[in-house]
Design a protein around this motif. Structure first.
Motif, mmCIF file in Angstrom:
data_model
loop_
_atom_site.group_PDB
_atom_site.id
_atom_site.type_symbol
_atom_site.label_atom_id
_atom_site.label_comp_id
_atom_site.label_asym_id
_atom_site.label_seq_id
_atom_site.Cartn_x
_atom_site.Cartn_y
_atom_site.Cartn_z
ATOM 1 N N VAL A 171 32.167 26.359 44.011
ATOM 2 C CA VAL A 171 32.817 26.738 45.257
ATOM 3 C C VAL A 171 34.329 26.885 45.079
ATOM 4 C CG1 VAL A 171 33.263 26.019 47.639
ATOM 5 C CG2 VAL A 171 30.990 25.766 46.668
ATOM 6 N N SER A 172 34.960 25.990 44.341
ATOM 7 C CA SER A 172 36.407 26.109 44.142
ATOM 8 C C SER A 172 36.755 27.341 43.317
ATOM 9 C CB SER A 172 36.964 24.850 43.488
ATOM 10 O OG SER A 172 36.388 24.652 42.222
ATOM 11 N N SER A 173 35.903 27.728 42.397
ATOM 12 C CA SER A 173 36.138 28.956 41.630
ATOM 13 C C SER A 173 36.037 30.185 42.529
ATOM 14 C CB SER A 173 35.141 29.076 40.489
ATOM 15 O OG SER A 173 35.293 28.019 39.589
ATOM 16 N N ILE A 174 35.098 30.165 43.442
ATOM 17 C CA ILE A 174 34.962 31.275 44.384
ATOM 18 C C ILE A 174 36.186 31.353 45.293
ATOM 19 C CG2 ILE A 174 33.621 32.085 46.368
ATOM 20 C CD1 ILE A 174 31.150 31.023 44.859
ATOM 21 N N ALA A 175 36.671 30.208 45.757
ATOM 22 C CA ALA A 175 37.882 30.199 46.578
ATOM 23 C C ALA A 175 39.083 30.727 45.798
ATOM 24 C CB ALA A 175 38.157 28.785 47.089
ATOM 25 N N THR A 176 39.176 30.387 44.525
ATOM 26 C CA THR A 176 40.264 30.888 43.699
ATOM 27 C C THR A 176 40.175 32.400 43.521
ATOM 28 O OG1 THR A 176 40.378 28.778 42.528
ATOM 29 C CG2 THR A 176 41.411 30.680 41.458
ATOM 30 N N ILE A 177 38.985 32.916 43.296
ATOM 31 C CA ILE A 177 38.809 34.363 43.166
ATOM 32 C C ILE A 177 39.184 35.070 44.462
ATOM 33 C CG2 ILE A 177 37.064 36.177 42.886
ATOM 34 C CD1 ILE A 177 35.666 34.220 40.900
ATOM 35 N N ILE A 178 38.775 34.532 45.594
ATOM 36 C CA ILE A 178 39.127 35.133 46.886
ATOM 37 C C ILE A 178 40.638 35.095 47.098
ATOM 38 C CG2 ILE A 178 38.872 34.909 49.391
ATOM 39 C CD1 ILE A 178 36.028 33.774 48.782
ATOM 40 N N GLY A 179 41.261 33.966 46.770
ATOM 41 C CA GLY A 179 42.711 33.857 46.904
ATOM 42 C C GLY A 179 43.442 34.849 46.020
#
Length: 92
Positions: free
Chosen positions: A39-47
């Motif tokens: 989930v944190s990797s997905i948030a980083t990609i979105i950011g």
């Protein structure tokens, strides 16, 4: 020695980007079967996507730099809210 790049950013970018990252991450979690450790990797990609393509479209280094900050702020805000909510629910 080369100079560090000057990054011009607007406070409004972070004010709207952080909630958008949290909301889109939650939508992705509901729609796709994602393991919690990603989930944190997905948030980083979105950011990074928001920062590179919307906030800083003409400066890749600023987009990457600020995208990491936007996603870190979103991850921290989500974690803090989740912890506070759990503590409030479990109080005696």
């Amino acid at each position: 020695m080369t100079e560090f790049p000057i990054i011009h950013t607007n406070v409004w970018d972070s004010i709207w980007a952080v909630p958008v990252i949290i909301i889109v991450t939650e939508i992705v979690k509901k729609v796709l079967p994602i393991k919690p450790q990603y989930v944190s990797s997905i948030a980083t990609i979105i950011g990074l996507l928001i920062s590179i393509f919307i906030s800083h479209p003409n400066n890749l280094s600023a987009g990457i730099f600020m995208g990491i900050f936007y996603s870190a702020a979103a991850i921290g805000a989500y974690s803090s809210l989740k912890t506070s909510f759990r503590a409030y629910r479990n109080r005696s």
